[in-house]
Design an enzyme around this catalytic site. Structure first.
Site, PDB file in Angstrom:
ATOM      1  N   ASP A  49       0.870  -1.175   0.000  1.00  0.00           N
ATOM      2  CA  ASP A  49       0.000   0.000   0.000  1.00  0.00           C
ATOM      3  C   ASP A  49       0.907   1.225   0.000  1.00  0.00           C
ATOM      4  O   ASP A  49       2.097   1.136   0.307  1.00  0.00           O
ATOM      5  CB  ASP A  49      -0.897   0.014   1.260  1.00  0.00           C
ATOM      6  CG  ASP A  49      -2.174   0.837   1.050  1.00  0.00           C
ATOM      7  OD1 ASP A  49      -3.258   0.242   0.924  1.00  0.00           O
ATOM      8  OD2 ASP A  49      -2.081   2.085   0.994  1.00  0.00           O
ATOM      9  N   TYR A  93     -15.631   7.861 -11.296  1.00  0.00           N
ATOM     10  CA  TYR A  93     -15.416   6.500 -10.787  1.00  0.00           C
ATOM     11  C   TYR A  93     -15.912   5.482 -11.817  1.00  0.00           C
ATOM     12  O   TYR A  93     -15.198   4.545 -12.174  1.00  0.00           O
ATOM     13  CB  TYR A  93     -16.181   6.349  -9.473  1.00  0.00           C
ATOM     14  CG  TYR A  93     -15.999   5.016  -8.781  1.00  0.00           C
ATOM     15  CD1 TYR A  93     -14.775   4.641  -8.247  1.00  0.00           C
ATOM     16  CD2 TYR A  93     -17.078   4.139  -8.628  1.00  0.00           C
ATOM     17  CE1 TYR A  93     -14.623   3.433  -7.575  1.00  0.00           C
ATOM     18  CE2 TYR A  93     -16.934   2.938  -7.956  1.00  0.00           C
ATOM     19  CZ  TYR A  93     -15.707   2.587  -7.435  1.00  0.00           C
ATOM     20  OH  TYR A  93     -15.560   1.390  -6.767  1.00  0.00           O
TER      21      TYR A  93
HETATM   22  N1  LIG Z   1     -15.547  -1.135  -0.699  1.00  0.00           N
HETATM   23  C1  LIG Z   1     -16.554  -1.190  -1.563  1.00  0.00           C
HETATM   24  O1  LIG Z   1     -17.731  -1.080  -1.176  1.00  0.00           O
HETATM   25  C2  LIG Z   1     -16.268  -1.415  -3.036  1.00  0.00           C
HETATM   26  C3  LIG Z   1     -17.353  -1.625  -3.901  1.00  0.00           C
HETATM   27  C4  LIG Z   1     -17.097  -1.803  -5.262  1.00  0.00           C
HETATM   28  C5  LIG Z   1     -15.792  -1.843  -5.720  1.00  0.00           C
HETATM   29  N2  LIG Z   1     -14.757  -1.642  -4.847  1.00  0.00           N
HETATM   30  C6  LIG Z   1     -13.402  -1.644  -5.396  1.00  0.00           C
HETATM   31  O2  LIG Z   1     -12.541  -2.509  -4.658  1.00  0.00           O
HETATM   32  C7  LIG Z   1     -11.231  -1.971  -4.608  1.00  0.00           C
HETATM   33  C8  LIG Z   1     -10.773  -1.834  -3.178  1.00  0.00           C
HETATM   34  O3  LIG Z   1     -11.703  -1.045  -2.486  1.00  0.00           O
HETATM   35  P1  LIG Z   1     -11.565  -0.703  -0.928  1.00  0.00           P
HETATM   36  O4  LIG Z   1     -12.939  -0.443  -0.444  1.00  0.00           O
HETATM   37  O5  LIG Z   1     -10.719  -1.678  -0.241  1.00  0.00           O
HETATM   38  O6  LIG Z   1     -10.819   0.723  -1.043  1.00  0.00           O
HETATM   39  P2  LIG Z   1     -10.096   1.579   0.106  1.00  0.00           P
HETATM   40  O7  LIG Z   1     -10.234   3.002  -0.257  1.00  0.00           O
HETATM   41  O8  LIG Z   1     -10.559   1.132   1.450  1.00  0.00           O
HETATM   42  O9  LIG Z   1      -8.584   1.127  -0.069  1.00  0.00           O
HETATM   43  C9  LIG Z   1      -7.782   1.536  -1.162  1.00  0.00           C
HETATM   44  C10 LIG Z   1      -6.343   1.487  -0.727  1.00  0.00           C
HETATM   45  O10 LIG Z   1      -5.531   1.935  -1.814  1.00  0.00           O
HETATM   46  C11 LIG Z   1      -4.424   2.651  -1.246  1.00  0.00           C
HETATM   47  N3  LIG Z   1      -3.794   3.535  -2.237  1.00  0.00           N
HETATM   48  C12 LIG Z   1      -4.183   4.785  -2.585  1.00  0.00           C
HETATM   49  N4  LIG Z   1      -3.346   5.266  -3.522  1.00  0.00           N
HETATM   50  C13 LIG Z   1      -2.440   4.299  -3.775  1.00  0.00           C
HETATM   51  C14 LIG Z   1      -1.314   4.209  -4.650  1.00  0.00           C
HETATM   52  N5  LIG Z   1      -0.990   5.213  -5.488  1.00  0.00           N
HETATM   53  N6  LIG Z   1      -0.611   3.062  -4.648  1.00  0.00           N
HETATM   54  C15 LIG Z   1      -0.935   2.038  -3.811  1.00  0.00           C
HETATM   55  N7  LIG Z   1      -1.983   2.063  -2.959  1.00  0.00           N
HETATM   56  C16 LIG Z   1      -2.710   3.193  -2.950  1.00  0.00           C
HETATM   57  C17 LIG Z   1      -5.037   3.411  -0.073  1.00  0.00           C
HETATM   58  O11 LIG Z   1      -4.044   3.790   0.866  1.00  0.00           O
HETATM   59  C18 LIG Z   1      -6.037   2.389   0.480  1.00  0.00           C
HETATM   60  O12 LIG Z   1      -5.482   1.630   1.538  1.00  0.00           O
HETATM   61  C19 LIG Z   1     -11.296  -0.644  -5.384  1.00  0.00           C
HETATM   62  O13 LIG Z   1     -10.925  -0.874  -6.727  1.00  0.00           O
HETATM   63  C20 LIG Z   1     -12.762  -0.283  -5.313  1.00  0.00           C
HETATM   64  O14 LIG Z   1     -13.141   0.543  -6.392  1.00  0.00           O
HETATM   65  C21 LIG Z   1     -14.970  -1.435  -3.515  1.00  0.00           C
END
Ligand SMILES: NC(=O)c1ccc[n+]([C@@H]2O[C@H](COP(=O)([O-])OP(=O)(O)OC[C@H]3O[C@@H](n4cnc5c(N)ncnc54)[C@H](O)[C@@H]3O)[C@@H](O)[C@H]2O)c1
Length: 319
Positions: A34, A142
């Protein structure tokens, strides 16, 4: 030998996916990464960790090379509500980051898991029982990045033979790491506020019905899709999946079974309401059921019972 890299591992999904992958493949086989250090509350994930900015091809390639990575679970992304506030940053991470991961996977022969979203659909998509293959004209940044991601994934699979698989997640409900700025975050916050204060002010309208899923089902879906027989996958990438379907008012009713004096009020945030109004009310996940045997285990009642029971052991009601 399996060697897995998880990007965005400190986030809502990564905090639980890393643990599940380590239970399945062994602690040393899963490299969490991360741009920020994971929170202490997820230290149950103790194991290899790399600080990694996945928009940086040099960093991604270095980690993949050093650990002989065979599969990348690419979770790093900007979520829906934050992406509307910072569309340029969302494009940069969600597209440049994915492109970097796909290019690295092509060069180093890795499989890729890419999470898409119900946000990949838009207002011209049929909103009820949204088919697997439907019009996708999202009106949010998004959504634009998720459709592009789905298409890039298909392209890398067809053109270069990269084993890219993915799911369109609905809103995810969990109690390990907080959500990262999505439109469905209310469905997590409501439990914390209900247990602490018996009151929640919701940013979506009371009748905003959306697909949702409890995190144990979401994690199992990822593991099952990645283990599925590729010969049976006609779609491979961007499967609709769902587990339950409710509005804030219905979730509040479910919580009142355990906290009878819980009160919900509504102060609608026009930005997040507009995003929710552009998304499907309920998707049809029959392609996932047919192609790799998907089936949810938690409905609204089972999820609510488990969330309240688990959080009640951690949170003290405010006096
Ligand atoms: N949580 C949901 O309800 C949901 C629903 C649909 C899709 N998704 C998808 O699932 C995936 C994960 O979602 P999540 O809820 O765990 O997101 P989140 O926001 O909780 O976590 C994303 C992580 O990415 C890290 N990050 C940010 N910039 C970065 C970079 N440049 N390099 C490396 N890491 C970086 C952040 O520090 C964070 O820990 C995403 O693609 C999201 O679109 C999530």
């Amino acid at each position: 030998m399996v060697a897995i890299l998880v990007t965005g591992a400190a986030g809502q999904i990564g905090s639980e996916l890393v643990a599940a992958l380590r239970r399945k493949h062994g602690v040393a086989a899963v490299i969490a990464s991360d741009i920020r250090i994971p929170m202490a509350s997820t230290s149950g994930n103790a194991g290899p960790f790399e600080a990694l900015d996945c928009t940086r091809p040099d960093q991604v390639q270095d980690v993949v090379r050093r650990h002989n990575i065979t599969a990348i679970y690419h979770l790093a992304a900007v979520l829906s509500a934050v992406a509307e506030e910072k569309p340029q940053a969302a494009w940069s991470l969600n597209i440049d980051g994915l492109y970097t991961v796909l290019e690295t996977a092509r060069q180093y022969h890795c499989a890729v898991f890419f999470p898409s979203s119900i946000g990949a659909f838009g207002p011209t998509t049929p909103r009820n029982r949204t088919p697997q293959d439907a019009v996708q004209r999202p009106t949010t940044m998004y959504g634009v990045t998720k459709v592009t991601g789905e298409m890039l994934g298909d392209y890398y699979a067809r053109r270069f033979g990269v084993d890219v698989r993915g799911l369109r997640f609905p809103g995810l409900i969990s109690h390990v790491a907080p959500p990262g700025g999505g439109t469905t975050d209310y469905a997590v916050e409501i439990f914390y506020q209900a247990i602490r204060y018996r009151h929640y002010t919701c940013f979506l309208r009371r009748d905003t019905t959306l697909d949702m899923m409890y995190m144990p089902d979401a994690i199992r879906a990822v593991l099952e899709l990645m283990a599925a027989d590729p010969a049976k996958l006609a779609h491979r990438n961007a499967f609709n999946i769902t587990a339950m379907n409710f509005s804030p008012a219905q979730l509040a009713d479910a919580i009142r079974l355990y906290i009878p004096d819980f009160r919900i009020e509504y102060e609608v945030d026009p930005a997040r309401q507009a995003i929710a109004d552009s998304w499907p009310r309920a998707v049809d996940d029959s392609a996932a059921r047919q192609e790799w045997g998907w089936g949810a285990r938690y409905d609204l009642a089972a999820m609510t019972k488990d969330m309240v029971a688990t959080l009640s052991t951690r949170l003290k009601p405010a006096r």
